[in-house]
Scaffold this motif. Structure first.
Motif, short mmCIF file in Angstrom:
data_model
loop_
_atom_site.label_atom_id
_atom_site.label_comp_id
_atom_site.label_asym_id
_atom_site.label_seq_id
_atom_site.Cartn_x
_atom_site.Cartn_y
_atom_site.Cartn_z
N ASN A 6 1.03 -1.10 -0.03
CA ASN A 6 0.17 -0.18 0.09
C ASN A 6 0.86 1.47 -0.11
O ASN A 6 0.19 2.44 -0.04
CB ASN A 6 -0.98 0.05 1.16
CG ASN A 6 -0.40 -0.01 2.47
OD1 ASN A 6 0.60 0.35 2.81
ND2 ASN A 6 -0.99 -0.67 3.44
N LYS A 7 2.11 1.29 -0.03
CA LYS A 7 3.23 2.16 -0.17
C LYS A 7 3.30 3.10 1.00
O LYS A 7 4.16 4.17 1.02
CB LYS A 7 2.79 3.10 -1.46
CG LYS A 7 2.38 2.28 -2.69
CD LYS A 7 3.41 1.43 -3.32
CE LYS A 7 2.93 0.84 -4.72
NZ LYS A 7 1.79 0.06 -4.67
N ILE A 8 2.59 2.86 2.19
CA ILE A 8 2.70 3.78 3.31
C ILE A 8 2.96 3.09 4.48
O ILE A 8 2.63 1.77 4.52
CB ILE A 8 1.38 4.54 3.38
CG1 ILE A 8 1.03 5.25 2.21
CG2 ILE A 8 1.29 5.54 4.72
CD1 ILE A 8 -0.22 6.31 2.23
N GLN A 9 3.75 3.50 5.25
CA GLN A 9 4.14 2.78 6.68
C GLN A 9 3.35 3.43 7.71
O GLN A 9 2.43 4.25 7.49
CB GLN A 9 5.54 2.72 6.69
CG GLN A 9 6.14 1.77 5.50
CD GLN A 9 7.82 1.64 5.92
OE1 GLN A 9 8.20 1.95 6.90
NE2 GLN A 9 8.39 1.00 4.84
N SER A 10 4.10 3.72 8.98
CA SER A 10 3.51 4.24 10.16
C SER A 10 3.66 5.69 9.98
O SER A 10 2.85 6.65 10.50
CB SER A 10 3.91 3.62 11.43
OG SER A 10 5.15 3.30 11.49
N LEU A 11 5.00 6.03 9.65
CA LEU A 11 5.31 7.49 9.67
C LEU A 11 5.88 8.11 8.61
O LEU A 11 6.56 9.26 8.47
CB LEU A 11 6.58 7.34 10.86
CG LEU A 11 6.33 7.05 12.12
CD1 LEU A 11 7.26 7.07 13.08
CD2 LEU A 11 5.26 7.85 12.74
N GLY A 12 5.74 7.39 7.40
CA GLY A 12 6.03 7.98 6.15
C GLY A 12 5.87 6.80 4.90
O GLY A 12 5.20 5.78 4.95
#
Ligand SMILES: Cc1ncc(C[n+]2csc(CCOP(=O)(O)OP(=O)(O)O)c2C)c(N)n1
Length: 272
Positions: free
Chosen positions: A177-183
């Motif tokens: 989904n190309k998004i982690q927790s902080l960026g």
């Protein structure tokens, strides 16, 4: 048993709605990553996995390992919708004494392993797949990973292991989904060329739209994609998928839906 594409879409909608209600009432995080994998879970449990809710420990069942255990609201919702656990237990999510802990935990029927520390699922799945292969079992092991977990050394050690042991009965699915927790993944630790990395580690690789039910089913129903190799399915997804105002936003990694957001999100899902 769910069979048609429309049935699977309906299952995915219900999984999303439950997940929104659960994270809203628990005031818990990770709705974005729970929504991004909802179509994958619906296709797996609606069509692909050889499992039996009446016999969750049937020895010849396929094993499903949720490696991104933080996003478990949608797995519990799936298990409820497919008869493994009572739907009523979903309202106990993340409360004291529940069987539905905030990171996926054994104790709920259908949950094979507890995870939540990123990077543990694929190593566990490798061990399960090797043991099943040695026992000449027909069972397959499907592990669902996040892209963030592909920043973990343990994931790549397991990838090496799976290729080396030619674990044809092992399927890793990446919720990319190309998004982690902080960026964004591309900024935190870029993964591309992602498919080429898995190929180089000895895996057969497919890249699909992780929200296209037909593509998911078609790909997962044809595994192993190559003989003598484990399969890696890179599923391109959108964090927050299914709720327009959550899609593609980092915010909803941690932020639970507010009362108003829950109502709007459920309205949107009903309109689909
Ligand atoms: C080893 C480890 N470090 C940190 C965390 C805290 N944490 C929870 S989710 C997350 C990252 C979320 O991004 P991703 O893994 O890509 O998951 P998704 O976007 O699919 O929800 C982090 C760092 C953790 N669970 N485990």
């Amino acid at each position: 048993m769910t069979t048609t594409t429309e049935d699977i879409r309906g299952l995915a909608r219900r999984i999303r709605a439950h997940s929104l209600r659960m994270t809203h009432s628990a005031r818990s995080s990770h709705i974005g990553g729970a929504l991004s994998m909802a179509d994958l879970l619906a296709a797996l449990y609606g069509r692909v996995l050889r499992v039996d809710a009446g016999r969750p420990n049937w020895p010849e069942r396929d094993r499903f390992v949720l490696s991104k255990g933080h996003a478990c609201a949608s797995l519990y919702a799936t298990l409820a919708e497919t008869g493994f656990i009572p739907v009523e237990t979903l309202s106990t999510f993340y409360t004291d004494g529940t069987t539905l802990a905030g990171h996926v935990t054994t104790g709920a029927a259908g949950v094979e392993v507890s995870t939540g520390s990123l990077g543990h699922g694929l190593p566990l799945a490798c061990g399960m797949a090797l043991a099943l292969a040695r026992d000449e079992s027909p069972s397959r092991v499907f592990a669902l990973l996040s892209d963030g977990e592909c920043d973990e050394g343990s994931t790549w050690e397991a990838a090496l292991f799976g290729g080396h042991h030619q674990l044809t009965n092992l399927i890793a699915i990446i919720d990319y989904n190309k998004i982690q927790s902080l960026g964004h993944v591309a900024d935190v630790m870029a993964l591309e060329p992602f498919g080429a990395k898995w190929s180089a580690f000895g895996w057969a690789v497919a890249e699909i739209d992780g929200h296209d039910i037909d593509a998911i089913v078609r790909t997962l129903e044809t595994v192993p994609l190559e003989q003598h190799k484990p399969t890696c399915v890179i599923a391109h997804t959108v964090k927050g998928r299914g709720v327009s105002f959550m899609e593609g936003l980092l915010t909803y990694h941690y932020k639970p839906p507010s009362d108003d957001e829950l109502a709007r999100a459920l309205d949107e899902l009903e309109g689909r």
